[in-house]
Design an enzyme around this catalytic site. Structure first.
Site, PDB file in Angstrom:
ATOM      1  N   ASN A   9       0.862  -1.187   0.000  1.00 33.56           N
ATOM      2  CA  ASN A   9       0.000   0.000   0.000  1.00 33.56           C
ATOM      3  C   ASN A   9       0.897   1.236   0.000  1.00 33.56           C
ATOM      4  OD1 ASN A   9      -1.893   1.974   0.448  1.00 33.56           O
ATOM      5  ND2 ASN A   9      -2.441   1.325   2.511  1.00 33.56           N
ATOM      6  N   TRP A  10       1.028   1.858  -1.182  1.00 26.55           N
ATOM      7  CA  TRP A  10       1.935   3.011  -1.299  1.00 26.55           C
ATOM      8  C   TRP A  10       1.334   4.270  -0.666  1.00 26.55           C
ATOM      9  CZ3 TRP A  10       4.303   3.051  -6.960  1.00 26.55           C
ATOM     10  CH2 TRP A  10       5.057   1.885  -7.133  1.00 26.55           C
ATOM     11  N   LYS A  11       0.048   4.213  -0.335  1.00 21.36           N
ATOM     12  CA  LYS A  11      -0.664   5.385   0.202  1.00 21.36           C
ATOM     13  C   LYS A  11      -0.439   6.595  -0.725  1.00 21.36           C
ATOM     14  CE  LYS A  11      -0.395   3.313   4.723  1.00 21.36           C
ATOM     15  NZ  LYS A  11      -0.295   3.448   6.154  1.00 21.36           N
ATOM     16  N   HIS A 101      -9.718   1.292   4.858  1.00 21.12           N
ATOM     17  CA  HIS A 101      -8.458   1.514   5.568  1.00 21.12           C
ATOM     18  C   HIS A 101      -8.686   2.508   6.709  1.00 21.12           C
ATOM     19  CE1 HIS A 101      -4.375   2.680   6.493  1.00 21.12           C
ATOM     20  NE2 HIS A 101      -4.000   1.574   5.896  1.00 21.12           N
ATOM     21  N   GLU A 103      -7.047   4.909   7.820  1.00 21.82           N
ATOM     22  CA  GLU A 103      -6.787   6.329   7.525  1.00 21.82           C
ATOM     23  C   GLU A 103      -8.019   6.962   6.881  1.00 21.82           C
ATOM     24  OE1 GLU A 103      -3.131   5.610   5.450  1.00 21.82           O
ATOM     25  OE2 GLU A 103      -2.180   5.157   7.376  1.00 21.82           O
ATOM     26  N   GLU A 175      -5.917  -4.950  10.762  1.00 17.89           N
ATOM     27  CA  GLU A 175      -4.928  -3.889  10.925  1.00 17.89           C
ATOM     28  C   GLU A 175      -5.246  -3.096  12.197  1.00 17.89           C
ATOM     29  OE1 GLU A 175      -2.726  -2.763   7.181  1.00 17.89           O
ATOM     30  OE2 GLU A 175      -4.480  -1.486   7.266  1.00 17.89           O
ATOM     31  N   GLY A 181       1.840   2.357  10.969  1.00 12.98           N
ATOM     32  CA  GLY A 181       2.793   3.449  10.836  1.00 12.98           C
ATOM     33  C   GLY A 181       3.459   3.877  12.132  1.00 12.98           C
ATOM     34  N   SER A 212       2.868  -2.011  10.743  1.00 11.05           N
ATOM     35  CA  SER A 212       4.306  -2.029  11.059  1.00 11.05           C
ATOM     36  C   SER A 212       4.981  -3.349  10.712  1.00 11.05           C
ATOM     37  CB  SER A 212       4.542  -1.669  12.533  1.00 11.05           C
ATOM     38  OG  SER A 212       4.124  -0.343  12.781  1.00 11.05           O
ATOM     39  N   GLY A 232       2.605  -1.118   4.540  1.00 13.82           N
ATOM     40  CA  GLY A 232       2.590   0.313   4.202  1.00 13.82           C
ATOM     41  C   GLY A 232       4.004   0.827   4.010  1.00 13.82           C
TER      42      GLY A 232
END
Ligand code: PGA
Length: 255
Positions: A9-11, A101, A103, A175, A181, A212, A232
């Site tokens: 997941n490159w975000k 997700h 976020e 998650e 992160g 992580s 991530g």
């Protein structure tokens, strides 16, 4: 031997297409050196939407990776400013879509109901959803982790008769929000408790771990029975990501 799914997941990274190209080609050449392990894993790359057209052609002829998106809307087309539909993603050779997700739940107020509508749209388009669920630090401290996960799943899957008949195509990703992160991954013992709870509750579907993940801890999650990983920050370092893939597959071979 089971086939793992490892999702990058490159975000919202990197900030230019040029950088995305350079990074991807370095990653691809390193993965190509490890073709022998790739038969035991599906590597899914999820770049930002705007870079998908570049990856479309590469994905179509690649045996190394599959393409995924980081989100999508629940309608096929129409007056929905700024949104991207599952059909548009399909046209760009995407096969996977990350949904829910944390976020997006936290920063954009996505609700379980909205995520449920997206899930149905993604399945209707015959794409594979990767549905993220997880508790916050406060919820874990309060001891309500299972309750939170159950509620997220029940509300999201409300139109599916749980646990019997939802599609096998749904991939779940546990998650824990506090592990994302932060460099503080969920300990394997705690992760295993959640995995067993989810397996019992869901009955079907693959379950990934995210939060992580790095090359050192990746094998821990595979050994306890997760079907793969959602990565991530470490997915943005080619050498580290390839090492995660290798270590995960290697640990699978030992069991
Ligand atoms: P992280 O992110 O690996 O940087 O913790 C995981 C995720 O957000 O999916």
């Amino acid at each position: 031997m089971k086939k793992l799914i490892i999702v990058a997941n490159w975000k919202c990274n990197p900030t230019t297409l040029k950088e995305a190209k350079v990074f991807f080609h370095s990653l691809k050449s390193q993965l190509e050196k490890s073709v022998n392990i790739l038969k035991n894993v599906k590597v899914v790359i999820c770049p930002p939407f705007v870079y998908l057209p570049y990856f479309q052609k590469l994905a179509l002829k690649s045996t190394i990776f599959f393409l995924g998106a980081q989100d999508c809307f629940w309608e096929e087309k129409g007056a929905f400013t700024g949104e991207i539909s599952p059909l548009m993603l399909k046209d760009l050779a995407c096969q996977y879509v990350i949904l829910g997700h944390s976020e997006r739940r936290q920063l954009l107020n996505e609700t379980n109901e909205m995520i449920g509508k997206k899930l149905e749209a993604v399945l209707r388009a015959k794409l594979k959803p990767i549905l993220c669920i997880g508790e916050t630090a406060k919820e874990r401290k309060k001891g309500v982790t299972f309750k939170v996960l159950k509620e997220q799943l029940k509300k999201t899957l409300r139109n599916f008769s749980i646990p019997k008949s939802f599609s096998l195509e749904i991939i779940f990703a546990y998650e824990p929000v506090w592990a994302i992160g932060t460099g503080k991954p969920c300990q394997p013992k705690e992760a295993k408790e959640v995995l067993l709870f989810l397996k019992k509750f869901l009955k079907k579907g693959k379950i990934l771990y995210g939060g992580s993940v790095n090359s050192k801890n990746a094998p821990d999650y595979i050994k306890i029975g997760f079907d793969g990983l959602l990565v991530g920050s470490a997915s943005l370092i080619a050498k580290e990501f390839v090492q995660i893939v290798k270590n995960a597959v290697f640990s699978l071979k030992k069991f």
